[in-house]
Write a protein that holds these residues in place. Sequence first.
Motif, PDB file in Angstrom:
ATOM      1  N   ALA A 934      57.827  52.492 106.668  1.00  0.00           N
ATOM      2  CA  ALA A 934      59.050  52.311 107.176  1.00  0.00           C
ATOM      3  C   ALA A 934      59.444  53.348 108.238  1.00  0.00           C
ATOM      4  CB  ALA A 934      60.304  52.351 106.211  1.00  0.00           C
ATOM      5  N   ALA A 935      59.915  52.836 109.287  1.00  0.00           N
ATOM      6  CA  ALA A 935      60.401  54.010 110.541  1.00  0.00           C
ATOM      7  C   ALA A 935      61.878  53.891 110.945  1.00  0.00           C
ATOM      8  CB  ALA A 935      59.323  53.883 111.632  1.00  0.00           C
ATOM      9  N   VAL A 936      62.252  54.880 111.265  1.00  0.00           N
ATOM     10  CA  VAL A 936      63.711  54.860 111.905  1.00  0.00           C
ATOM     11  C   VAL A 936      63.887  56.061 112.911  1.00  0.00           C
ATOM     12  CG1 VAL A 936      66.071  55.263 111.026  1.00  0.00           C
ATOM     13  CG2 VAL A 936      64.571  54.462 109.462  1.00  0.00           C
ATOM     14  N   ASN A 937      64.361  55.254 114.240  1.00  0.00           N
ATOM     15  CA  ASN A 937      64.571  56.191 115.266  1.00  0.00           C
ATOM     16  C   ASN A 937      65.763  56.825 115.105  1.00  0.00           C
ATOM     17  OD1 ASN A 937      62.265  55.444 116.522  1.00  0.00           O
ATOM     18  ND2 ASN A 937      63.089  53.881 118.012  1.00  0.00           N
ATOM     19  N   VAL A 938      66.072  58.012 114.806  1.00  0.00           N
ATOM     20  CA  VAL A 938      67.193  58.721 114.419  1.00  0.00           C
ATOM     21  C   VAL A 938      67.796  58.907 115.765  1.00  0.00           C
ATOM     22  CG1 VAL A 938      68.381  60.805 113.481  1.00  0.00           C
ATOM     23  CG2 VAL A 938      66.291  59.846 112.545  1.00  0.00           C
ATOM     24  N   THR A 939      67.293  59.346 116.592  1.00  0.00           N
ATOM     25  CA  THR A 939      67.673  59.205 117.863  1.00  0.00           C
ATOM     26  C   THR A 939      66.740  58.729 118.885  1.00  0.00           C
ATOM     27  OG1 THR A 939      66.722  61.450 118.716  1.00  0.00           O
ATOM     28  CG2 THR A 939      68.922  61.565 117.542  1.00  0.00           C
ATOM     29  N   ASP A 940      66.963  58.637 120.286  1.00  0.00           N
ATOM     30  CA  ASP A 940      65.896  58.249 121.491  1.00  0.00           C
ATOM     31  C   ASP A 940      64.690  59.113 121.229  1.00  0.00           C
ATOM     32  OD1 ASP A 940      67.851  56.157 122.076  1.00  0.00           O
ATOM     33  OD2 ASP A 940      68.508  57.265 123.650  1.00  0.00           O
ATOM     34  N   LYS A 941      64.813  60.323 120.654  1.00  0.00           N
ATOM     35  CA  LYS A 941      63.823  61.197 120.873  1.00  0.00           C
ATOM     36  C   LYS A 941      63.221  61.807 119.566  1.00  0.00           C
ATOM     37  CE  LYS A 941      65.901  62.960 125.133  1.00  0.00           C
ATOM     38  NZ  LYS A 941      64.933  62.192 125.811  1.00  0.00           N
ATOM     39  N   VAL A 942      63.732  61.160 118.425  1.00  0.00           N
ATOM     40  CA  VAL A 942      63.181  61.820 117.012  1.00  0.00           C
ATOM     41  C   VAL A 942      63.129  60.137 116.095  1.00  0.00           C
ATOM     42  CG1 VAL A 942      63.636  62.912 114.999  1.00  0.00           C
ATOM     43  CG2 VAL A 942      64.523  63.968 117.234  1.00  0.00           C
ATOM     44  N   GLN A 943      62.133  60.292 115.349  1.00  0.00           N
ATOM     45  CA  GLN A 943      61.658  59.057 114.493  1.00  0.00           C
ATOM     46  C   GLN A 943      61.333  59.788 113.361  1.00  0.00           C
ATOM     47  OE1 GLN A 943      58.226  56.454 114.013  1.00  0.00           O
ATOM     48  NE2 GLN A 943      59.543  55.257 115.440  1.00  0.00           N
ATOM     49  N   VAL A 944      61.836  59.249 112.019  1.00  0.00           N
ATOM     50  CA  VAL A 944      61.506  59.563 110.839  1.00  0.00           C
ATOM     51  C   VAL A 944      60.757  58.317 110.097  1.00  0.00           C
ATOM     52  CG1 VAL A 944      63.031  61.441 110.585  1.00  0.00           C
ATOM     53  CG2 VAL A 944      63.466  59.131 109.826  1.00  0.00           C
ATOM     54  N   TYR A 945      59.830  58.783 109.492  1.00  0.00           N
ATOM     55  CA  TYR A 945      58.866  57.413 108.914  1.00  0.00           C
ATOM     56  C   TYR A 945      58.482  57.807 107.383  1.00  0.00           C
ATOM     57  CZ  TYR A 945      54.886  60.360 110.285  1.00  0.00           C
ATOM     58  OH  TYR A 945      54.076  61.181 110.795  1.00  0.00           O
ATOM     59  N   PHE A 946      58.122  56.893 106.549  1.00  0.00           N
ATOM     60  CA  PHE A 946      57.923  57.095 105.167  1.00  0.00           C
ATOM     61  C   PHE A 946      56.712  56.179 104.794  1.00  0.00           C
ATOM     62  CE2 PHE A 946      58.358  55.776 100.629  1.00  0.00           C
ATOM     63  CZ  PHE A 946      58.177  56.755  99.994  1.00  0.00           C
ATOM     64  N   ASN A 947      55.588  56.171 104.216  1.00  0.00           N
ATOM     65  CA  ASN A 947      54.625  55.402 103.784  1.00  0.00           C
ATOM     66  C   ASN A 947      54.492  55.424 102.432  1.00  0.00           C
ATOM     67  OD1 ASN A 947      52.725  57.110 106.234  1.00  0.00           O
ATOM     68  ND2 ASN A 947      53.833  55.460 106.609  1.00  0.00           N
ATOM     69  N   ALA A 948      54.374  54.053 101.816  1.00  0.00           N
ATOM     70  CA  ALA A 948      53.987  54.143 100.327  1.00  0.00           C
ATOM     71  C   ALA A 948      52.805  53.111 100.562  1.00  0.00           C
ATOM     72  CB  ALA A 948      55.100  53.018  99.675  1.00  0.00           C
ATOM     73  N   LEU A 949      51.545  53.975  99.919  1.00  0.00           N
ATOM     74  CA  LEU A 949      50.196  53.499 100.200  1.00  0.00           C
ATOM     75  C   LEU A 949      49.890  52.983  98.704  1.00  0.00           C
ATOM     76  CD1 LEU A 949      48.604  56.251 102.439  1.00  0.00           C
ATOM     77  CD2 LEU A 949      49.804  54.284 103.160  1.00  0.00           C
ATOM     78  N   ASN A 950      49.136  51.802  98.848  1.00  0.00           N
ATOM     79  CA  ASN A 950      48.843  51.168  97.478  1.00  0.00           C
ATOM     80  C   ASN A 950      50.207  50.810  96.588  1.00  0.00           C
ATOM     81  OD1 ASN A 950      47.395  49.843  95.194  1.00  0.00           O
ATOM     82  ND2 ASN A 950      46.271  51.865  94.955  1.00  0.00           N
ATOM     83  N   LEU A 951      51.048  50.321  97.191  1.00  0.00           N
ATOM     84  CA  LEU A 951      52.420  50.074  96.706  1.00  0.00           C
ATOM     85  C   LEU A 951      52.543  49.931  95.153  1.00  0.00           C
ATOM     86  CD1 LEU A 951      55.514  50.399  97.182  1.00  0.00           C
ATOM     87  CD2 LEU A 951      55.335  48.278  98.071  1.00  0.00           C
ATOM     88  N   PHE A 952      51.680  48.826  94.787  1.00  0.00           N
ATOM     89  CA  PHE A 952      51.598  48.083  93.407  1.00  0.00           C
ATOM     90  C   PHE A 952      50.508  48.847  92.457  1.00  0.00           C
ATOM     91  CE2 PHE A 952      52.859  44.734  96.537  1.00  0.00           C
ATOM     92  CZ  PHE A 952      54.255  44.595  95.915  1.00  0.00           C
ATOM     93  N   ASP A 953      50.166  50.113  93.053  1.00  0.00           N
ATOM     94  CA  ASP A 953      49.397  50.993  92.291  1.00  0.00           C
ATOM     95  C   ASP A 953      48.120  50.306  91.538  1.00  0.00           C
ATOM     96  OD1 ASP A 953      48.696  53.458  91.110  1.00  0.00           O
ATOM     97  OD2 ASP A 953      49.867  53.002  89.312  1.00  0.00           O
TER      98      ASP A 953
END
Length: 990
Positions: A934-953
Motif C-alpha cells: 500500500a502506498a499513499v502520496n501524503v503530498t506531491d513530494k512525499v510518499q509513504v508505503y507499507f509492504n506485507a510480504l507472504n501475507l498469509f504466512d
Amino acid sequence: MTTASSLSRARLLAGAALFAAVAMPAQAQDVGPAATAPAPAPAAQDTQGDADTIVVTGSILRGGDTGVSPVTTLTSANLDARGINTVQDAIQQLSSNNGAALTNSFTANGAFAAGASAVSLRGLSTSSTLVLFDGLRAAYYPLADDGSRNFVDLNTIPDDIVDRIEVLRDGASASYGADAIAGVVNVITKRKFEGVSGRAEAGIAERGFGANQRVTLTAGTGDLDEKGYNAYVSGFYFRSSAVRNDDLPAPFNSDDRRGIGGPNNIINGQNAAGALGPFSLGSTLYVRPGTTGRYQILNAGAGCAAGPAVTPNAAELAANATLPVSNVCQEDFTNQYGVVSPKIERFGGSARFTAKVGDNAEAYLAVNFQQTSSSYTGDPAVIRGNAPAGILYPQFSTSSGAANFAAGSGILTLPVYVCAGRVNCTAANGTLNPNNPFAANGQTAQLVGRSPTGVTRNETRSRVYRGAMGITGTAFGDWDYKVDATAMHTDLARRQNGYVYIQHLLDVIADGTYNFVNPSLNSAAVNDYLTPENVSNASSDLYQAQATVSKTLFDLPGGPLQLGVGGSIFYEAIDAPSANPDTNGPTQRYFSLNAFGTEGNRTVSSAFFEINAPVIDQIELSASGRYDSYSTGQSNFSPKAGILLKPIRQVTLRGTYSRGFRIPSFAEANALPTTGYVTQQISGIPNAFLAQYGANCSQQNQAGCPTYLTTYSIGNTTLASPDLKPEKSRSFTGGIVFQPISQISLTVDYFNIKKTGAITSASTAPAIAAYYAGTTIPDGFNVIADAADVNNPNARPRIGFVQSQLINSDTLNSEGIDFGATGRFDLGPVRWTTNLAASWLLNLSTTFPDGTKEKYVGTLGNFNLTAGSGTFEWKGNWTNTFEFDKVAISGTLNYTDGYDLSAMDQGDAYKDCGQSPGYTGCHVKSYVTFDLNAAVNVTDKVQVYFNALNLFDRLPAIDPVTYGAYLYNAVQAGNGIYGRSFRAGAKFGF
C-alpha cells in the motif's frame, strides 16, 4: 487417462486465457509487473529520453527493437508495486529464472561462490545467462558457481540508480557474444536526474528476525535539453540481518524430524521408541584407550560441551562396543548452528555527467563504487577425519612421532609422552601427556570430537569499482554512431576463522601445549595457533571498448531498411588462488575448507552486424551476426534471423532462429580440482553392502543403519581441462501478441534451446553403483573411500570422493512456453493495472553420447546444474494494482511448482521417488505466497508505503533432500521461509 498434473495445467491455461480477456498492455514486447502508484515529486525526474531514441536490449539500431524477440521489462515502479527492495530479489523472482539459480541463502550453506547471487534463465545454469550493465559486459564474480561456472554477482548492482531491467528471453550471442545462450539480463541505469530524491525503509519478519534497512539519496542538476547538461550523484546503504534456523518454526529448526515422521537426527538422539542410536560425534571430546574399547568424555567432570547427556541401557551397550557407559551427549546441530541466510551489508555511490556535444551528439561519464559484505557462522570445526577436497592429497594418513592420524581412519591418536621436539618423545626427553588419561598406564588414546575453540565463521567482502563513458550521435547527416568504453574491477576478500589447521593440531597434540581437557585455560595465542585466521584475496577485471554505426539505406514499402555494424574488444581476467592449498604437504592446510582456485585471462575481439527490413506493412525481417575471436584460440560465428508478421492490427506473430555459444569458464579450463558434495541416499546402497554394518541394517530397515550411512554426502571432485571447446547452441522462439483493444495485451512465446558439446563431468551414478556392488570402476573415474566408521572399523568404508575430468560431451535441451498478460483500466475514480507473467517448462534434459537421456522437469535434477534444488515445471506471478487518487494498493500472487523427489542423474528412473527417505512422500508440493503493498502520496513530494510480504504466512513444503537449505528448497521458497514479513518506508522527491 487425465492425471492430476495435467488437470492443474489445464486449469492454469484456462485461467490465463480467461484473464487475457480482461488484461491490457504496455508495449508488445514488454511483459513485466504492473506499475505502482503515481510517484511523488514530479520535480525529481529520472526519464530515459524519448522512446524513439532508445536502443533496447538485443538491437544496435536507433529507434528500438520492433518486438521480434520476447523481452521482459522491470522498472523501479514495478518493483515498488511488488514490495521488492533489491534488484537481486527482482531478478531471482523472474518466471523465466528456473532451477539452477544461486541465491544468497544457498551461499550461506557452503556454496563455492560464497556471498553471491546469480540468475539462471531456462534452467540452463548461471553461466548460460549474460548479465550486462547499460549494454556492456560486467566483470565476473571471482569465485565460480559450483567451482566451475562464471557469472556476474547480482548483489553488485547499484539498486538506487537502476531505471529498468530488460530481460531478453532469447538467444543473443549474435548481439553480445559468449554466454547469452539462455538470454540476457540488461541492467539500465538512469540517463539523467534533476532534483533531490531519497527513501528510508525498514522491515522485519513477524516472528522477530530478518531485520532489514535501506536508505538512498540522489541529487541531480541541469536540464539536458535546455542547458545541455545533466549531472547527478547517488548513494545508498542496505543491511539485512542474518537469519538462523533456530529463528524458524518446526520442523525447520531442529535435527529431530520425528514430528514429520522422520528420524531423530540429533547427535546421539533417541528414536521414536526411545532407543539410543549409534554413537555419533559432536562438540564434546571423547577418548578411548588404545584403539579399541568404549569411549568416555575426556573431561567427565565438565560434562557435555553442548546439549544434555543420556545414559545407555544394557541393550544399547550390548549392541555397540564403542558406546560410552554414560554421558552420551546429545546435540542439535541445526538448532544450535544452522544458518538460513547470511548477514548482508551493502553501501555504495554513483555519479554520472551527461552533456550535449554540438547539435547532434550526447556524451556521458559514469562511475560506480559498491561494497558488499556477507557473513555467517557455521558448526564447530572438525578435528578428526581426513581433510577433504585437497589438491594433491584428497585423502591421507600421516605419522608424526606418536601424534598421528590412524591410517585409514583419520582418528587422532594422543601419545603417551609429549615433548618440545614433537617427535620420538619418551620419558627421557618429555613428560606424560596431560591430555591422555591413560598415559600413566603406558597407553595411547584415540581422540574424537570437534574443536573446543568455538564455531567457524566465514565473511566475504566484495568491492566493485566501475567506470564507463561514451558518446552517441549522428554524423554526415544520417549516420548514427555510438561509442562506449567501460572498466570494472572486483576485489574480493575472504576471511575465515575457527577452522583447525591440520599441522598445528598435530603440533599441539605432540608437544602438549593445548589443553584439551579444559579448553577454557588455553591462552588466546594457543587458540589462534590451533585455528589461525585464514585470509585469501581474489579479483576479477573487465575492460571493454565498443563502437557501432547504423544508417537507413533506403525505404521499403513497410518502412526504412536499416543496417548497423559494430566492433568490440574486451579483456577479462580472474585471479582467485586457492584459500586452502596443500601444495606444501597434506597437513599444511585446514580441515574442511575447499581447495578450489583458478586464474586466467583472455582478450576477445568481435565484429557484428544487424539489418532490419520492413518489407511491407505486414512483414518485417531482421538478421544479425557476430564473430568472436579469443586470444586462447577459440573463435565462433553466431547468426540470428527474425520475422515479424502483422496479418491484422490486433495480432502480431514473431519468431527468431539463432545460434550461440558459451566459452569454457576460467574454472573449467584452468582450475585446481574442485569438490562439491551431493547427499547420498541410503536407498541407493545395495543391501549386500549395508549388511556389513549390522544384521538390522538394510534398505527396508534404514533405522537399523548407523548415521555414518544415513546422513552423509559424497564429494564429486572435478578436474579441469584446458582442451575444452566452446559449448554450441541452437535456439528458436515463436510467439503471438494479441491486442484486441488498446487496454489489453496477451503474449504467448514458445522457446526451444539445444546446447551441444555441453561441458560436464559424466554422471557419477555408474561409478557409485560399481563401488557399492564391488565391481570394476568404469574408465574415467576414480573412487576414493572415506575414513572408516568408528563404530564399524572393519566394514568397507562408504565413498569419500568420486573424481572425473570435465569433457565436452552431452546435449542439453530446454523447451517451454512463456505467458504474459497486461492491462490497465479506468473504472471511474479507480485505475486498475494488472499483469501476469508465467513460464511453463516443457523439457529440460540431457542426452549422452550413447543415446541415453535424463529428464529433469518436475524433479530434483539436474544435480550437476541445480545442486539438487530442482527444475520447476511452472513458475509465475500475478500483480494487480488499484489506484484511488493518492492511494495505491497492490497485490502479487507468486507461484512456484512442486516436484518429485527423484533425479535421473543420481541413478533414479524419471519421477520414481528414488531420493525420498520414505517419511515425507514422493512429491514436494507447489509453493504459493501473496504479497500486499500500500502506498499513499501524503503530498506531491512525499510518499509513504507499507509492504506485507507472504501475507498469509505460508511456509514451504518439506524437502528433506535439497541440500542448499535445511528441509526446504531455497530456490523454490526464496524469502518465504521467513513467514509473514513487514516493511514500511517513505520516499520523497523535490
